[in-house]
Design an enzyme around this catalytic site. Structure first.
Site, PDB file in Angstrom:
ATOM      1  N   SER A 265      66.200 -12.463  49.994  1.00  0.00           N
ATOM      2  CA  SER A 265      65.654 -13.132  48.827  1.00  0.00           C
ATOM      3  C   SER A 265      64.745 -12.191  48.036  1.00  0.00           C
ATOM      4  O   SER A 265      65.166 -11.100  47.661  1.00  0.00           O
ATOM      5  CB  SER A 265      64.919 -14.403  49.279  1.00  0.00           C
ATOM      6  OG  SER A 265      64.621 -15.229  48.180  1.00  0.00           O
ATOM      7  N   LYS A 269      65.201  -8.022  46.946  1.00  0.00           N
ATOM      8  CA  LYS A 269      64.885  -7.248  45.743  1.00  0.00           C
ATOM      9  C   LYS A 269      64.004  -6.058  46.123  1.00  0.00           C
ATOM     10  O   LYS A 269      64.175  -4.939  45.624  1.00  0.00           O
ATOM     11  CB  LYS A 269      64.145  -8.126  44.731  1.00  0.00           C
ATOM     12  CG  LYS A 269      64.767  -9.472  44.409  1.00  0.00           C
ATOM     13  CD  LYS A 269      63.931 -10.240  43.404  1.00  0.00           C
ATOM     14  CE  LYS A 269      64.040 -11.740  43.526  1.00  0.00           C
ATOM     15  NZ  LYS A 269      65.356 -12.305  43.406  1.00  0.00           N
ATOM     16  N   TRP A 356      71.905 -20.446  43.121  1.00  0.00           N
ATOM     17  CA  TRP A 356      70.704 -19.938  42.450  1.00  0.00           C
ATOM     18  C   TRP A 356      70.726 -18.419  42.384  1.00  0.00           C
ATOM     19  O   TRP A 356      70.269 -17.809  41.424  1.00  0.00           O
ATOM     20  CB  TRP A 356      69.487 -20.433  43.217  1.00  0.00           C
ATOM     21  CG  TRP A 356      68.161 -20.147  42.596  1.00  0.00           C
ATOM     22  CD1 TRP A 356      67.226 -19.240  43.031  1.00  0.00           C
ATOM     23  CD2 TRP A 356      67.571 -20.792  41.462  1.00  0.00           C
ATOM     24  NE1 TRP A 356      66.101 -19.272  42.238  1.00  0.00           N
ATOM     25  CE2 TRP A 356      66.286 -20.222  41.259  1.00  0.00           C
ATOM     26  CE3 TRP A 356      67.998 -21.785  40.586  1.00  0.00           C
ATOM     27  CZ2 TRP A 356      65.436 -20.611  40.222  1.00  0.00           C
ATOM     28  CZ3 TRP A 356      67.157 -22.189  39.562  1.00  0.00           C
ATOM     29  CH2 TRP A 356      65.897 -21.597  39.386  1.00  0.00           C
ATOM     30  N   HIS A 406      70.944 -20.438  51.293  1.00  0.00           N
ATOM     31  CA  HIS A 406      70.034 -19.297  51.128  1.00  0.00           C
ATOM     32  C   HIS A 406      69.274 -19.054  52.431  1.00  0.00           C
ATOM     33  O   HIS A 406      68.343 -19.780  52.772  1.00  0.00           O
ATOM     34  CB  HIS A 406      69.074 -19.638  49.987  1.00  0.00           C
ATOM     35  CG  HIS A 406      68.205 -18.499  49.549  1.00  0.00           C
ATOM     36  ND1 HIS A 406      68.691 -17.423  48.826  1.00  0.00           N
ATOM     37  CD2 HIS A 406      66.873 -18.275  49.700  1.00  0.00           C
ATOM     38  CE1 HIS A 406      67.691 -16.598  48.546  1.00  0.00           C
ATOM     39  NE2 HIS A 406      66.586 -17.093  49.068  1.00  0.00           N
TER      40      HIS A 406
END
Length: 427
Positions: A265, A269, A356, A406
């Site tokens: 998540s 990044k 998402w 997720h």
């Protein structure tokens, strides 16, 4: 099909001004993705076509500068006051299966310096330096395993039920609650070590104008917050991973030439940016990193620039906010972030119900980064169809679409271990 048409006319559309309005227009249907064109990986700013590795180095520097100044923000170099001490050491942890170490890393000799505590597990029966996975966790090292020898986190913890914190302090009740994301024994059995760090040791994950965490250590006289092109929280976390690498390079028990950085998540990044900026990481893994990570921004599918900057205004540098609702004007896109890692191996993972994070957009980033890998003599994902669930694709760029939501799961880790066997064991 990969969209390549011209961008839509945004000026003809009234833009949402609140998060609620943006959520009402959220795109989670492929048929509603706007047409777009991506910045060319292999055309330099002066119009030169990149046809060689030497030319790619020039182009890479241009792309890196844009991501640095327009998205993540400039971070300091290794500080002169960096130091580390061993907080704990157990050569027979986990019933004799592991060596467990906790290393405290200080960024400055100033008393106010945050202390970043790195938890390390290595196979107890190792006969030489061990390749290792490193990644940050969300709620403290003590949440990654029930091992009672792990110190409770000393930094601020979000007060949410799932983290079982009290008044922003870690508690014994949280020990091992996130073990499913950190299968330590499986990693050790496969011959790898694991290092993890609580991200809040570097910068707590809330917006207070950058008065907490590592940022104030580097303010100039009179400075109160980072400049518009200076580091946000994700760049600070990535910087922390690089400082952990500074330690790992001198640990004789670790094979510092074979270290994989990974994250899930927002920490996915983080891992991508660490891998892009620090070539010492031999392999980079992005798990469900979405907007600002692996997902193509111009698709505007799922989370968008506006939504991420509205909800998490501290994650990126202030310059990034000018691209809210203006993804088509952003001078780079996420396929170029993946390409910055070339020719080192990178693995991108998505989940089928995690709309998402835009699973197809994450896959496309690998596809569109492939020309750079090919230029440098490696095989990418170009020519590969979007794979069905539970069907990993592994060239120098790896990808899978896991069934589910997720998260980072045992299935994901199995693919990362297989990919590391293929990419790091052979090197």
């Amino acid at each position: 099909m990969i969209p390549t048409a011209s961008p839509t006319d945004r000026d003809a559309i009234a833009l949402p001004t609140t998060r609620a309005e943006a959520m009402a227009r959220l795109i989670q249907d492929e048929s509603k993705v706007p047409a777009y064109s991506l910045p060319d990986l292999l055309i330099c700013n002066d119009g030169t076509k990149v046809t060689s590795a030497d030319q790619w180095r020039k182009r890479r520097a241009e792309i890196l500068e844009l991501f640095t100044t327009q998205m993540f923000g400039k971070a300091p170099q290794r500080p002169k006051g960096l130091s580390w001490t061993t907080f704990s050491h157990n050569p027979a942890a986990l019933n004799g299966k592991a060596v467990r170490k906790e290393i405290d890393i200080r960024f400055s000799d100033e008393a106010k310096s945050p202390v970043m505590r790195m938890l390390i597990y290595l196979p107890a029966n190792a006969t030489g330096p061990i390749p290792l996975f490193i990644g940050m966790n969300f709620a403290g090292n003590h949440t990654t395993h029930a091992d009672p020898g792990i110190a409770l986190a000393h930094s601020w913890i979000p007060d949410v039920e799932k983290y079982k914190s009290v008044n922003h302090h870690a508690t014994e009740a949280a020990r091992g609650i996130k073990y499913s994301r950190w299968p330590v024994e499986k990693i050790l059995e496969r011959g790898y070590g694991l290092a993890t760090i609580y991200c809040g040791d570097v910068d707590p994950d809330f917006d207070d104008g950058f008065q907490n965490g590592v940022h104030p250590l580097f303010y100039k006289s009179g400075q109160k917050k980072p400049a518009a092109d200076e580091w946000g929280t994700i760049a600070a976390w990535s910087w922390g991973l690089c400082r952990a690498m500074d330690y790992l390079e001198q640990d004789p028990a670790v094979d510092s030439k074979r270290i994989a950085v990974l994250g899930h998540s927002r920490l996915g990044k983080t891992a991508l940016w660490a891998g892009a900026t620090d070539p010492r990481f031999a392999l980079v893994i992005s798990n469900n990193s979405g907007c600002g990570g692996a997902a193509i921004a111009r698709r505007k599918f799922g989370e968008t620039h506006f939504l991420i900057n509205n909800h998490f205004p501290h994650w990126f540098c202030s310059n990034f906010k000018q691209y809210d609702h203006r993804e088509e004007t952003f001078p780079v896109d996420q396929h170029q972030l993946i390409a910055l890692i070339a020719p080192r191996p990178v693995y991108i993972a998505s989940a089928s119900k995690d709309l998402w994070a835009d699973p197809y957009g994450e896959f496309l980033a690998g596809v569109h980064a492939s020309p750079v890998y090919e230029l440098l003599g490696e095989k990418g994902l170009r020519g590969v169809d979007f794979p069905p669930v539970q069907t990993p694709v592994m060239s120098r760029i790896g990808y899978h679409l896991r069934d589910g939501v997720h998260d980072i799961t045992a299935y994901d880790w199995e693919q990362y271990l297989n990919f590391a066997d293929k990419q790091m064991r052979a090197s």
